[in-house]
Design a protein around this motif. Structure first.
Motif, mmCIF file in Angstrom:
data_model
loop_
_atom_site.group_PDB
_atom_site.id
_atom_site.type_symbol
_atom_site.label_atom_id
_atom_site.label_comp_id
_atom_site.label_asym_id
_atom_site.label_seq_id
_atom_site.Cartn_x
_atom_site.Cartn_y
_atom_site.Cartn_z
ATOM 1 N N PHE A 1 0.904 -1.142 -0.223
ATOM 2 C CA PHE A 1 -0.179 0.160 0.102
ATOM 3 C C PHE A 1 1.032 1.300 -0.118
ATOM 4 O O PHE A 1 1.925 1.360 0.833
ATOM 5 C CB PHE A 1 -0.805 -0.142 1.188
ATOM 6 C CG PHE A 1 -1.882 -1.237 1.426
ATOM 7 C CD1 PHE A 1 -3.339 -0.968 0.837
ATOM 8 C CD2 PHE A 1 -1.487 -2.426 1.716
ATOM 9 C CE1 PHE A 1 -4.060 -2.018 1.132
ATOM 10 C CE2 PHE A 1 -2.291 -3.483 1.820
ATOM 11 C CZ PHE A 1 -3.602 -3.386 1.495
ATOM 12 N N ALA A 2 0.400 2.362 -0.978
ATOM 13 C CA ALA A 2 1.385 3.501 -0.750
ATOM 14 C C ALA A 2 0.255 4.683 -0.491
ATOM 15 O O ALA A 2 -0.818 4.781 -1.047
ATOM 16 C CB ALA A 2 1.948 3.568 -2.357
ATOM 17 N N LYS A 3 1.025 5.662 0.017
ATOM 18 C CA LYS A 3 0.328 6.821 0.556
ATOM 19 C C LYS A 3 0.789 8.096 -0.416
ATOM 20 O O LYS A 3 1.530 8.841 0.357
ATOM 21 C CB LYS A 3 0.456 7.102 1.959
ATOM 22 C CG LYS A 3 0.061 5.750 2.771
ATOM 23 C CD LYS A 3 0.458 5.858 4.154
ATOM 24 C CE LYS A 3 0.323 4.577 4.869
ATOM 25 N NZ LYS A 3 0.781 4.767 6.413
ATOM 26 N N PRO A 4 0.421 8.232 -1.544
ATOM 27 C CA PRO A 4 1.001 9.302 -2.295
ATOM 28 C C PRO A 4 0.638 10.674 -1.778
ATOM 29 O O PRO A 4 1.226 11.830 -2.150
ATOM 30 C CB PRO A 4 0.347 9.065 -3.794
ATOM 31 C CG PRO A 4 -0.839 8.235 -3.527
ATOM 32 C CD PRO A 4 -0.329 7.425 -2.152
ATOM 33 N N GLY A 5 -0.293 10.449 -0.971
ATOM 34 C CA GLY A 5 -0.803 12.003 -0.385
ATOM 35 C C GLY A 5 0.014 12.477 0.685
ATOM 36 O O GLY A 5 -0.433 13.262 1.418
ATOM 37 N N ASP B 1 10.143 0.172 5.027
ATOM 38 C CA ASP B 1 11.353 0.909 4.582
ATOM 39 C C ASP B 1 10.992 1.838 3.542
ATOM 40 O O ASP B 1 10.152 1.536 2.635
ATOM 41 C CB ASP B 1 12.239 -0.073 4.014
ATOM 42 C CG ASP B 1 13.643 0.601 3.647
ATOM 43 O OD1 ASP B 1 13.746 1.688 3.059
ATOM 44 O OD2 ASP B 1 14.819 -0.288 4.162
ATOM 45 N N PRO B 2 11.242 3.247 3.726
ATOM 46 C CA PRO B 2 10.976 4.290 2.799
ATOM 47 C C PRO B 2 11.700 4.333 1.503
ATOM 48 O O PRO B 2 11.202 5.127 0.829
ATOM 49 C CB PRO B 2 11.373 5.601 3.700
ATOM 50 C CG PRO B 2 12.543 4.980 4.439
ATOM 51 C CD PRO B 2 12.112 3.659 4.863
ATOM 52 N N PHE C 1 6.946 6.201 -6.763
ATOM 53 C CA PHE C 1 5.990 7.109 -6.159
ATOM 54 C C PHE C 1 6.847 8.125 -5.670
ATOM 55 O O PHE C 1 6.073 9.069 -5.419
ATOM 56 C CB PHE C 1 5.240 6.052 -5.021
ATOM 57 C CG PHE C 1 4.167 5.428 -5.668
ATOM 58 C CD1 PHE C 1 2.768 5.836 -5.760
ATOM 59 C CD2 PHE C 1 4.353 4.011 -5.652
ATOM 60 C CE1 PHE C 1 1.659 4.928 -6.265
ATOM 61 C CE2 PHE C 1 3.632 2.990 -6.072
ATOM 62 C CZ PHE C 1 2.110 3.579 -6.326
ATOM 63 N N ARG C 2 7.836 8.094 -5.238
ATOM 64 C CA ARG C 2 8.618 9.176 -4.737
ATOM 65 C C ARG C 2 8.103 9.969 -3.639
ATOM 66 O O ARG C 2 8.182 11.205 -3.574
ATOM 67 C CB ARG C 2 8.959 10.339 -5.818
ATOM 68 C CG ARG C 2 9.901 9.625 -7.189
ATOM 69 C CD ARG C 2 11.134 9.165 -6.792
ATOM 70 N NE ARG C 2 11.937 8.770 -7.935
ATOM 71 C CZ ARG C 2 13.057 8.210 -7.896
ATOM 72 N NH1 ARG C 2 13.553 8.156 -6.684
ATOM 73 N NH2 ARG C 2 13.647 8.031 -8.883
ATOM 74 N N ILE C 3 7.497 9.091 -2.599
ATOM 75 C CA ILE C 3 6.931 9.620 -1.534
ATOM 76 C C ILE C 3 7.744 10.147 -0.536
ATOM 77 O O ILE C 3 7.695 11.258 -0.024
ATOM 78 C CB ILE C 3 5.638 8.882 -0.935
ATOM 79 C CG1 ILE C 3 4.577 8.014 -1.920
ATOM 80 C CG2 ILE C 3 5.137 9.159 0.375
ATOM 81 C CD1 ILE C 3 3.851 7.268 -1.379
ATOM 82 N N THR C 4 8.726 9.658 -0.230
ATOM 83 C CA THR C 4 9.681 9.882 0.520
ATOM 84 C C THR C 4 10.621 11.118 0.124
ATOM 85 O O THR C 4 10.760 11.894 1.006
ATOM 86 C CB THR C 4 10.967 8.764 0.777
ATOM 87 O OG1 THR C 4 10.076 7.548 1.279
ATOM 88 C CG2 THR C 4 11.839 9.138 1.692
ATOM 89 N N ALA D 1 9.187 13.383 -1.496
ATOM 90 C CA ALA D 1 8.410 14.753 -1.293
ATOM 91 C C ALA D 1 8.141 15.180 0.098
ATOM 92 O O ALA D 1 8.299 16.437 0.255
ATOM 93 C CB ALA D 1 6.930 14.392 -2.003
ATOM 94 N N VAL D 2 8.339 14.129 0.955
ATOM 95 C CA VAL D 2 8.421 14.490 2.092
ATOM 96 C C VAL D 2 9.650 15.335 2.808
ATOM 97 O O VAL D 2 9.638 16.104 3.441
ATOM 98 C CB VAL D 2 8.206 13.124 3.269
ATOM 99 C CG1 VAL D 2 8.543 13.365 4.727
ATOM 100 C CG2 VAL D 2 6.786 12.410 3.144
ATOM 101 N N LEU D 3 10.892 14.589 2.208
ATOM 102 C CA LEU D 3 12.098 15.292 2.363
ATOM 103 C C LEU D 3 12.109 16.687 1.927
ATOM 104 O O LEU D 3 12.641 17.686 2.628
ATOM 105 C CB LEU D 3 13.295 14.463 1.777
ATOM 106 C CG LEU D 3 13.658 13.126 2.554
ATOM 107 C CD1 LEU D 3 14.598 12.483 1.752
ATOM 108 C CD2 LEU D 3 13.818 13.320 4.112
ATOM 109 N N ALA D 4 11.473 17.127 0.674
ATOM 110 C CA ALA D 4 11.390 18.319 0.129
ATOM 111 C C ALA D 4 10.616 19.494 1.046
ATOM 112 O O ALA D 4 10.834 20.328 1.394
ATOM 113 C CB ALA D 4 10.733 18.181 -1.268
#
Length: 360
Positions: free
Chosen positions: A101-105, A131-132, A140-143, A145-148
């Motif tokens: 499961f991914a959480k893109p938001g 693991d992120p 997905f690049r979710i990690t 986006a969070v780092l940005a």
């Protein structure tokens, strides 16, 4: 070479009806066919209402974490997070590493959380459950986006990973670290490639993790080597070698936690031993029981990460001696919180009255 970590895909009965009626799906036939096709990884997009997980555990040095993904394709057989899939009616075995499961938001939810008037910054931990930087992060690049967002708001963040893919985000991590806003923990459990492939089949190879540790350290990112879990009779003999390798790669700290086997992880690990370490199985399980009060797991606070017994005391003494020998710290969490600034409004979210402009 194994392509998956768990040896079975048995469903938990903690949250399911044990008298489940067969409905003809693939699970009803899984045990009857030895030559099943390779499992494909599937990803379901998840839309949670909140993204920060809070904790009050005395065993953990942070009070908030963010998990970009549920389940983990790395397939580490010993992963203590596997039972979380049982809560959703999925197997802690192969489902955990193939039905993700991914959480893109996540970044948008985090922005809203940071913007709340009452929000107070503290280290945001990533990689505490799954693991992120598992393989689907490349999609997905979710990690990232969070780092940005953490860079934009000067919010401190820590990352724990088994993946060299973290180097994809080296520029933003180095930028955060320049303001003492980031640290990275690389989990390396063994230097033996064959053992790593069996225990952690889809994680980066040990030499690649060490190379990532070296690159992060060279870029000014504070790094820690996590030798976790240590499994008596399997990888515990490598403790000093791993601390030395981490120090040589530039790590400033070293931690090590003995194996935990909560809920469905214990039978999965036992089945894995039957396949990969049958001659050592009894010795390994007896050593685990000896440091867990005669059981394979002790869930009590202050005992989960600090087991008892002679092996546990010896492990702590060896780790302390190895740290002293190489000048490493017990932990590296000294990140700044005084630089935090509230985020700007998300440009994709219109203001409450924007849609009622009388001049339109």
């Amino acid at each position: 070479m194994p392509t998956r970590g768990a040896p079975t895909n048995a469903l938990s009965t903690r949250f399911d009806d044990p008298a489940r009626t067969p409905d003809g799906d693939w699970r009803d036939h899984a045990d009857a066919h030895e030559d099943l096709p390779p499992l494909r990884t599937t990803v379901t997009v998840e839309h949670p209402r909140i993204i920060i997980t809070r904790n009050r555990s005395p065993d953990i040095p942070f009070d908030r974490s963010l998990n970009a993904y549920r389940g983990c394709e790395h397939g580490c057989v010993y992963c203590f997070a596997r039972p979380t899939h049982a809560f959703h009616g999925l197997s802690p075995g192969l489902d955990f590493e193939s039905r993700l499961f991914a959480k893109p938001g996540a970044a948008a939810l985090l922005r809203a959380e940071f913007a709340k008037p009452a929000y107070t910054p503290a280290v945001l931990a990533m990689g505490t459950n799954t693991d992120p930087y598992q393989p689907i992060e490349a999609r997905f690049r979710i990690t990232r986006a969070v780092l940005a967002l953490c860079r934009e708001t000067h919010h401190p963040v820590s990352i724990t990973t088994k993946s060299a893919r973290i180097l994809d985000d080296l520029p933003v991590l180095a930028s955060l670290a320049a303001d003492r806003l980031a640290m990275v923990m690389l989990s390396i459990t063994t230097l033996e490639p064959r053992l790593a492939r069996a225990m952690e089949p889809r994680a980066s190879a040990p030499h690649r993790r060490l190379a990532a540790l070296r690159a992060l350290s060279a870029a000014g990112v504070p790094t820690c080597i996590s030798i976790s879990p240590v499994i008596p009779g399997l990888n515990d003999h490598e403790l000093e070698s791993l601390v030395a390798a981490g120090a040589a790669a530039g790590a400033t700290a070293a931690v090590s936690i003995p194996i935990r086997l909560p809920h469905e992880v214990a039978p999965l690990f036992e089945a894995w031993l039957d396949i990969h370490q049958p001659n050592r199985k009894a010795k390994i399980l007896n050593a685990i029981r000896a440091m867990r009060g005669g059981k394979l797991n002790d869930p009590r606070f202050t005992h989960r990460f600090r087991p008892d017994g002679e092996w546990a005391r010896l492990h702590s003494a060896r780790l302390a001696a190895a740290r002293r020998r190489h000048g490493l710290l017990p932990r590296s969490w000294d990140l700044r919180t005084d630089l935090f600034v509230k985020p700007a409004a998300d440009p994709r979210q219109p203001g409450l009255f924007d849609q009622f402009d009388p001049h339109r």
